[in-house]
Design a protein around this motif. Structure first.
Motif, mmCIF file in Angstrom:
data_model
loop_
_atom_site.group_PDB
_atom_site.id
_atom_site.type_symbol
_atom_site.label_atom_id
_atom_site.label_comp_id
_atom_site.label_asym_id
_atom_site.label_seq_id
_atom_site.Cartn_x
_atom_site.Cartn_y
_atom_site.Cartn_z
ATOM 1 N N ALA A 13 47.559 47.188 79.950
ATOM 2 C CA ALA A 13 46.410 46.994 80.847
ATOM 3 C C ALA A 13 45.740 45.661 80.564
ATOM 4 O O ALA A 13 45.434 45.350 79.416
ATOM 5 C CB ALA A 13 45.421 48.136 80.680
ATOM 6 N N ILE A 14 45.513 44.914 81.626
ATOM 7 C CA ILE A 14 44.824 43.634 81.478
ATOM 8 C C ILE A 14 43.448 43.671 82.127
ATOM 9 O O ILE A 14 42.690 42.728 82.034
ATOM 10 C CB ILE A 14 45.659 42.468 82.063
ATOM 11 N N TRP A 15 43.124 44.792 82.762
ATOM 12 C CA TRP A 15 41.810 44.945 83.374
ATOM 13 C C TRP A 15 40.805 45.367 82.304
ATOM 14 O O TRP A 15 41.190 45.812 81.229
ATOM 15 C CB TRP A 15 41.856 45.932 84.534
ATOM 16 N N PRO A 16 39.527 45.229 82.597
ATOM 17 C CA PRO A 16 38.497 45.471 81.567
ATOM 18 C C PRO A 16 38.538 46.886 80.983
ATOM 19 O O PRO A 16 38.552 47.868 81.699
ATOM 20 C CB PRO A 16 37.180 45.257 82.310
ATOM 21 N N LEU A 17 38.581 46.920 79.656
ATOM 22 C CA LEU A 17 38.526 48.179 78.921
ATOM 23 C C LEU A 17 37.298 48.225 78.020
ATOM 24 O O LEU A 17 36.893 49.260 77.557
ATOM 25 C CB LEU A 17 39.778 48.351 78.051
ATOM 26 N N GLU A 18 36.731 47.066 77.775
ATOM 27 C CA GLU A 18 35.598 46.967 76.846
ATOM 28 C C GLU A 18 34.275 47.229 77.558
ATOM 29 O O GLU A 18 34.212 47.283 78.786
ATOM 30 C CB GLU A 18 35.587 45.573 76.198
ATOM 31 N N LYS B 253 40.063 56.826 81.006
ATOM 32 C CA LYS B 253 40.806 55.932 80.119
ATOM 33 C C LYS B 253 41.529 56.707 79.018
ATOM 34 O O LYS B 253 42.561 56.266 78.525
ATOM 35 C CB LYS B 253 39.873 54.887 79.510
ATOM 36 N N CYS B 254 41.005 57.876 78.676
ATOM 37 C CA CYS B 254 41.677 58.695 77.666
ATOM 38 C C CYS B 254 42.974 59.290 78.203
ATOM 39 O O CYS B 254 43.809 59.759 77.429
ATOM 40 C CB CYS B 254 40.748 59.785 77.140
ATOM 41 N N CYS B 255 43.181 59.250 79.510
ATOM 42 C CA CYS B 255 44.393 59.789 80.141
ATOM 43 C C CYS B 255 45.505 58.752 80.235
ATOM 44 O O CYS B 255 46.564 59.016 80.803
ATOM 45 C CB CYS B 255 44.069 60.316 81.534
ATOM 46 N N LEU B 256 45.261 57.568 79.704
ATOM 47 C CA LEU B 256 46.258 56.502 79.723
ATOM 48 C C LEU B 256 47.146 56.579 78.489
ATOM 49 O O LEU B 256 46.688 56.965 77.415
ATOM 50 C CB LEU B 256 45.573 55.134 79.746
ATOM 51 N N HIS B 257 48.385 56.182 78.652
ATOM 52 C CA HIS B 257 49.264 56.046 77.487
ATOM 53 C C HIS B 257 48.784 54.841 76.689
ATOM 54 O O HIS B 257 48.435 53.807 77.255
ATOM 55 C CB HIS B 257 50.708 55.835 77.933
ATOM 56 N N LYS B 258 48.787 54.997 75.375
ATOM 57 C CA LYS B 258 48.328 53.957 74.476
ATOM 58 C C LYS B 258 49.378 53.762 73.391
ATOM 59 O O LYS B 258 50.133 54.669 73.094
ATOM 60 C CB LYS B 258 47.008 54.356 73.815
ATOM 61 N N PHE B 259 49.393 52.583 72.800
ATOM 62 C CA PHE B 259 50.252 52.387 71.643
ATOM 63 C C PHE B 259 49.568 51.414 70.688
ATOM 64 O O PHE B 259 48.723 50.623 71.078
ATOM 65 C CB PHE B 259 51.658 51.924 72.026
ATOM 66 N N ILE B 260 49.943 51.553 69.439
ATOM 67 C CA ILE B 260 49.399 50.686 68.402
ATOM 68 C C ILE B 260 50.422 49.605 68.112
ATOM 69 O O ILE B 260 51.599 49.896 67.886
ATOM 70 C CB ILE B 260 49.068 51.485 67.121
ATOM 71 N N ASP B 261 49.979 48.365 68.161
ATOM 72 C CA ASP B 261 50.842 47.228 67.863
ATOM 73 C C ASP B 261 51.015 47.170 66.352
ATOM 74 O O ASP B 261 50.088 46.865 65.616
ATOM 75 C CB ASP B 261 50.195 45.951 68.387
ATOM 76 N N ASP B 262 52.213 47.522 65.920
ATOM 77 C CA ASP B 262 52.526 47.561 64.492
ATOM 78 C C ASP B 262 53.903 46.951 64.304
ATOM 79 O O ASP B 262 54.914 47.568 64.611
ATOM 80 C CB ASP B 262 52.499 49.012 64.000
ATOM 81 N N ASP B 263 53.947 45.726 63.808
ATOM 82 C CA ASP B 263 55.210 45.014 63.643
ATOM 83 C C ASP B 263 56.149 45.686 62.646
ATOM 84 O O ASP B 263 57.357 45.463 62.681
ATOM 85 C CB ASP B 263 54.958 43.565 63.210
ATOM 86 N N ASP B 264 55.614 46.499 61.743
ATOM 87 C CA ASP B 264 56.439 47.142 60.722
ATOM 88 C C ASP B 264 57.063 48.451 61.188
ATOM 89 O O ASP B 264 57.980 48.963 60.548
ATOM 90 C CB ASP B 264 55.611 47.412 59.462
#
Length: 164
Positions: free
Chosen positions: A156-161, A28-39
């Protein structure tokens, strides 16, 4: 290695071999990630996350990832080949907001123990992890095949938790 060393040693006290063994290999650490930040005006790397922000994982995987084994094909060279590749260390462990809650390092750091599907609890095999859907196997697209301008379409909509 000492049996169940993770129950008797802190992450700081682990040898290099023990430290590496803690990784569950989910990728999972090899996935691209982004932070949802409206600003935010444009995407930019960050070393922290504000309390009102949310991190999103995508199904876009690093091109170095072997998606069948969920392991890096160039692990020893990954930092040179991919400068923003995650390299979790004892020193930066406190800043692991970008790791999923199921990450074994994060779980141990937070005092939660290893999950039942972890390879160390399953004779070193990843079978239980894959069966429980806790790895990225079969769920990703290589970054070279992804439309990075529309990365939101890959959330990703599959389980991450955690499962437990």
């Amino acid at each position: 290695m000492e049996d169940r060393f993770w129950e008797t040693k802190s992450l700081d006290d682990m040898s290099r071999e023990e430290w590496e063994a803690i990784c569950d290999g989910c990728a999972k650490c090899c996935l691209h990630k982004f932070i949802d930040d409206d600003d935010a005006v444009e995407a930019a790397p960050t070393d922290y996350m504000e309390h009102n922000e949310t991190i999103h994982y995508t199904s876009i995987a690093c091109d170095l990832l072997n998606t069948k084994t969920c392991s890096c094909t160039r692990y020893a060279e990954r930092q040179q080949l991919v400068p923003d590749c995650v390299k979790l260390t004892k020193e930066n462990l406190k800043d692991i907001f970008f790791m999923p809650t199921s990450c074994a390092y994060r779980r141990l750091h937070e005092g939660r123990g290893l999950p039942f599907w972890h390879p160390l609890l399953n004779r070193g095999k990843k079978t239980a992890m894959h069966r429980e859907g806790m790895s990225v196997r079969g769920k990703t697209v290589p970054e070279s095949d992804a439309d990075l301008d529309n990365f939101e379409e890959y959330i990703a909509i599959w389980p991450l938790e955690d499962l437990d």
